[in-house]
Design an enzyme around this catalytic site. Structure first.
Site, mmCIF file in Angstrom:
data_model
loop_
_atom_site.group_PDB
_atom_site.id
_atom_site.type_symbol
_atom_site.label_atom_id
_atom_site.label_comp_id
_atom_site.label_asym_id
_atom_site.label_seq_id
_atom_site.Cartn_x
_atom_site.Cartn_y
_atom_site.Cartn_z
ATOM 1 N N GLU A 73 -6.686 0.179 8.637
ATOM 2 C CA GLU A 73 -6.005 -0.951 8.138
ATOM 3 C C GLU A 73 -6.994 -2.326 8.212
ATOM 4 O OE1 GLU A 73 -3.083 -4.513 9.743
ATOM 5 O OE2 GLU A 73 -2.348 -2.304 10.086
ATOM 6 N N ARG A 132 -8.558 -11.099 7.736
ATOM 7 C CA ARG A 132 -8.809 -11.959 8.548
ATOM 8 C C ARG A 132 -10.310 -12.483 8.409
ATOM 9 N NH1 ARG A 132 -6.477 -9.459 14.350
ATOM 10 N NH2 ARG A 132 -4.437 -8.858 13.350
ATOM 11 N N THR A 142 -2.738 -8.061 7.499
ATOM 12 C CA THR A 142 -2.682 -9.469 7.674
ATOM 13 C C THR A 142 -2.532 -10.301 6.304
ATOM 14 O OG1 THR A 142 -4.128 -9.438 9.655
ATOM 15 C CG2 THR A 142 -3.511 -11.659 8.960
ATOM 16 N N LYS A 177 6.544 -3.033 10.716
ATOM 17 C CA LYS A 177 5.775 -3.472 11.543
ATOM 18 C C LYS A 177 6.340 -3.957 12.696
ATOM 19 C CE LYS A 177 1.514 -6.288 12.272
ATOM 20 N NZ LYS A 177 0.306 -5.376 12.434
#
Length: 208
Positions: free
Chosen positions: A40, A44, A68, A128
């Protein structure tokens, strides 16, 4: 095997922060060498989209997703670059709806009954759980699994080599995620052998 089944088979989803896009391929190759074929790459850093594209194009054995993801624009860009699954820290109904309509696996962050209910009502069964250490860890997920027996969790945050096996063994866990397997400082320094070693260690702890 669909994307989420493959995530479950891998058991461990490294959360990867890539500062420079040219580090993406050797990072993926190091992980594959260590026995992990899912990663993943998080949004960011400005390099995220290019990093996803590089892995998608040059590492066919790696299942690459985007993490994210905070909005639909990022989601669409990630998929355009080759991401096979989308992970969000929270639940954005617009992102979930678009992914469902586009047959893209999506894993939103859900830690409350209200959020899990919203995810279930959009057709999801895997969420998640982040940050797991702040929301009760295994105990929190066990309690949530009682009213949501069909939901499985991918916890991140506070999962590490010491408690990995406990998480993996829990029946309500789909897979676990974490950055300890692929530290961004090791990527930045080009210590790809160390990443291979950490992947091997994680698999030994998780699966014996």
């Amino acid at each position: 095997m669909n994307v989420l089944d493959r995530v479950a088979k891998a058991g461990i989803v490294p959360v990867v922060v890539v500062e420079q896009a040219h580090d993406a391929i050797p990072t993926a190759e190091a992980m594959l060498e260590g026995g992990i074929d899912v990663m993943e790459i998080t949004f960011r850093t400005p390099a995220a989209a290019q990093a996803i594209q590089a892995v998608a194009e040059h590492c066919p054995d790696m299942l690459v997703g985007a993490g994210t993801v905070l909005n639909l624009e990022q989601c669409k860009l990630a998929v355009e670059m080759g991401a096979k699954f989308i992970v969000s820290p929270g639940l954005d109904p617009e992102v979930v709806s678009w992914c469902m309509d586009s047959s893209i696996a999506v894993i939103p962050g859900c830690v409350t009954p209200t959020e899990i209910t919203a995810a279930v009502n959009q057709g999801l069964r895997i969420v998640k759980f982040f940050p797991a250490n702040l929301y009760g860890g295994l105990s929190g997920m066990k309690n949530l699994s009682a009213p949501f027996p069909r939901v499985k969790f991918i916890p991140t945050g506070g999962v590490n080599a010491e408690n990995l096996r406990q998480y993996i063994d829990a029946p309500f866990i789909h897979a676990v995620g974490g950055s300890w397997i692929c530290p961004k400082d090791e990527i930045a320094k080009g210590n790809f052998d160390r990443i291979t070693e950490l992947c091997e260690q994680a698999r030994r702890v998780a699966f014996g």
